[in-house]
Design an enzyme around this catalytic site. Structure first.
Site, PDB file in Angstrom:
ATOM      1  N   LYS A 201       0.850  -1.197   0.000  1.00 32.62           N
ATOM      2  CA  LYS A 201       0.000   0.000   0.000  1.00 32.62           C
ATOM      3  C   LYS A 201       0.882   1.242   0.000  1.00 32.62           C
ATOM      4  O   LYS A 201       1.604   1.509   0.963  1.00 32.62           O
ATOM      5  CB  LYS A 201      -0.920   0.058   1.208  1.00 32.62           C
ATOM      6  CG  LYS A 201      -1.980   1.178   1.071  1.00 32.62           C
ATOM      7  CD  LYS A 201      -2.560   1.613   2.387  1.00 32.62           C
ATOM      8  CE  LYS A 201      -1.723   2.640   3.099  1.00 32.62           C
ATOM      9  NZ  LYS A 201      -1.746   3.987   2.435  1.00 32.62           N
ATOM     10  N   GLU A 275      10.260   0.753  10.552  1.00 33.76           N
ATOM     11  CA  GLU A 275      11.237   1.834  10.374  1.00 33.76           C
ATOM     12  C   GLU A 275      10.464   3.121  10.556  1.00 33.76           C
ATOM     13  O   GLU A 275       9.646   3.496   9.717  1.00 33.76           O
ATOM     14  CB  GLU A 275      11.881   1.735   8.986  1.00 33.76           C
ATOM     15  CG  GLU A 275      13.169   2.532   8.872  1.00 33.76           C
ATOM     16  CD  GLU A 275      12.948   3.914   8.294  1.00 33.76           C
ATOM     17  OE1 GLU A 275      12.877   4.859   9.118  1.00 33.76           O
ATOM     18  OE2 GLU A 275      12.841   4.051   7.077  1.00 33.76           O
ATOM     19  N   CYS A 309      13.514  10.556   7.411  1.00 34.19           N
ATOM     20  CA  CYS A 309      13.436  10.070   8.793  1.00 34.19           C
ATOM     21  C   CYS A 309      14.782  10.159   9.499  1.00 34.19           C
ATOM     22  O   CYS A 309      14.842  10.334  10.711  1.00 34.19           O
ATOM     23  CB  CYS A 309      12.910   8.632   8.821  1.00 34.19           C
ATOM     24  SG  CYS A 309      13.796   7.525   7.723  1.00 34.19           S
ATOM     25  N   GLU A 406      10.002  15.203  16.020  1.00 34.38           N
ATOM     26  CA  GLU A 406      10.365  15.120  14.619  1.00 34.38           C
ATOM     27  C   GLU A 406       9.524  16.115  13.822  1.00 34.38           C
ATOM     28  O   GLU A 406       8.305  16.027  13.784  1.00 34.38           O
ATOM     29  CB  GLU A 406      10.132  13.703  14.088  1.00 34.38           C
ATOM     30  CG  GLU A 406      10.599  13.535  12.653  1.00 34.38           C
ATOM     31  CD  GLU A 406      10.383  12.125  12.128  1.00 34.38           C
ATOM     32  OE1 GLU A 406      11.267  11.611  11.440  1.00 34.38           O
ATOM     33  OE2 GLU A 406       9.323  11.541  12.423  1.00 34.38           O
TER      34      GLU A 406
END
Length: 500
Positions: A201, A275, A309, A406
């Site tokens: 997906k 991850e 990331c 983040e």
């Protein structure tokens, strides 16, 4: 500043510099992306099929806010059809000799290379990242991953996972929007090499290159059902990761969603790799080559608009060189060109979505409210699309939100340290543990630091360097499991032969 100019894509890009040395637009033709259909269904069992539901989503060009295409919102029934197609294909695919599976992966890699310009332009249109990044970084790495894992397909007995490693079965894979095609390659290549079949997906804001990859699978003659692609938002992803007939879930995305998937699969026999987010420290010592370090800092946080990331979003600089380094960094930031992603001169493209722009803006405003000093170069931004200037904050403490959360955007937080021990303490003072960078001329210091940093990847005198032969992954809230390298095979193998 020179007046901004219209490019052929309709976005404005400010000319930088002046006089004889102003940059002229160097646009890539959007026509190179090929035909984009007005609407897309799912790719199931080797065919494009309509969704069982009627809901459709839209993907837009973040540089113009123009709708590119509609695509299906996957239902539980769609997901079930895709999983059943992958299950049917698994017996024959896993029974193939590794050398035969390798031929398909080699073929896919070659087709990716042949169609690299088309794919790079399509990625930039759908994602917002500069064409020179998709062209020079993303697409070469996509092909390299398929080539690399094709080489492993007939050598699994020697990978260190036992004499007869077995595939798991059906792999459910959910990928993010920041590197759509590259994350697809990271997941599909090792899964196919090890004999698994896949239901993938893509992110709801960047489905187009995954759907174009489905065409590549057909062009390569991949057996029907080995790769299936179901589009949709988080509802589709939840239906896929919770499906009772998948044997492996691989997820790249936000930490909250990863945590929810881990809870969902706890106590089941489904293998999981995650991850997730990061808040990497880029650590500059007083003996570092500062000009080289400045380039590494810029690449670490402004590459792909900071939508990375493992971005070096926290700069830890030794106090004695702070002023010199920041002066050089600000001069370099002043040369960055923000604008049309299809202009080959562009350094920083569009933010991927309105929602992500709002998130970046909110956190930057929080940094100012909490007392950090904000600085950004003076540059015009296009009137349409989602844009954010490259920004740095000084006077940041470890308690500030911009140092803890983040941001996933082109925002750099600057902290200082005096000793290596203090640098380690500050670098590790985060819930994340994905990556770090060290800048120093002393090899002994690099090794001393690397042994103490709680990060899955540690770069020395460089940043954001990737290679398919090298494993990537994190600790703590950055997830678990590794992708890339020999280590990337293990999540798709079961040496104890799970019943499938």
């Amino acid at each position: 500043m020179a007046k901004s100019k219209k490019t052929e894509t309709g976005t404005e890009r400010p000319a930088r510099g002046g006089g004889l040395f102003a940059y002229a637009p160097a646009p890539e033709s959007p026509a190179a992306a090929g035909e984009i259909a007005t609407g897309y269904g799912h790719f199931i069992g080797g065919e494009f099929v309509d969704s069982s539901g009627s809901e459709a989503l839209k993907t837009v060009n973040p540089a113009t806010e123009q709708v590119l295409a509609e695509f299906a919102q996957g239902t539980e029934e769609d997901v079930d059809r895709a999983v059943r197609a992958a299950r049917r294909a698994f017996a024959d695919w896993s029974a193939l000799p590794g050398s035969e599976r390798a031929k398909y992966l080699f073929r896919i890699a070659r087709i990716v290379q042949e169609r690299s310009r088309e794919l790079a332009v399509l990625e930039s249109i759908d994602n917002g990242k500069p064409i020179r990044e998709t062209r020079d970084v993303d697409l070469p790495l996509v092909a390299a991953h398929f080539f690399y894992y094709a080489g492993w397909a007939d050598k699994l007995d020697y990978a260190g996972y036992g004499p007869n490693p077995r595939p798991l079965g059906v792999a459910a894979q959910v990928i993010p929007w920041n590197f759509p095609l590259l994350m697809l390659a990271w997941k599909i290549a090792p899964a196919l090499a090890t004999g698994n079949t896949v239901v993938l997906k893509p992110a709801e804001t960047t489905p187009l290159t995954a759907l174009r990859f489905a065409e590549i699978c057909r062009q390569a003659g991949l057996p029907k059902g080995v790769v299936n692609i179901v589009t949709g938002d988080g509802r589709t992803g939840a239906a896929l990761t919770s499906h009772p007939d998948v044997n492996k879930v691989a997820f790249t995305g936000s930490t909250p969603v990863g945590r929810a998937i881990a809870k969902q699969l706890a106590g089941t026999r489904t293998k999981l790799s995650l991850e997730l987010g990061g808040k990497a420290a880029n650590i500059v010592f007083d003996d570092a080559p500062l000009d080289q370090a400045v380039e590494g800092i810029v690449n670490g946080i402004f590459f792909n608009q900071g939508h990375v990331c493992c971005a070096g979003s926290r700069l830890l600089v030794q106090e004695s060189v702070q002023d010199e380094l920041l002066d050089a960094l600000k001069r370099r930031m002043g040369t960055l060109r923000v604008g049309d992603p299809l202009d080959k001169n562009t350094d920083v493209g569009a933010i991927n979505s309105a929602a992500q722009l709002a998130r970046i803006t909110e956190l930057a405003e929080a940094g100012e409210r909490e007392g950090a000093e904000r600085w950004a170069p003076d540059c015009e931004l296009p009137g349409a699309g989602y844009w954010f200037r490259p920004t740095l904050f000084t006077g940041v403490s470890q308690a500030h939100r911009i140092a803890r959360e983040e941001i996933f955007g082109p925002v750099l937080s600057v902290l200082t340290f005096r000793t290596p021990a203090e640098a380690v303490e500050k670098a590790n003072n985060t819930p994340y543990g994905l990556s770090a960078g060290i800048w120093t001329e002393k090899g002994s210091r690099i090794l001393w630091m690397a042994n103490r940093l709680r990060a899955g990847v540690v770069w020395a005198n460089t940043f954001n360097k990737f290679d398919p032969t090298s494993p990537f992954g994190g600790y703590k809230e950055s997830g678990y499991g590794r992708e890339g390298g020999r280590h990337g095979l293990e999540p798709y193998l079961n040496v104890e032969a799970l019943d499938v």
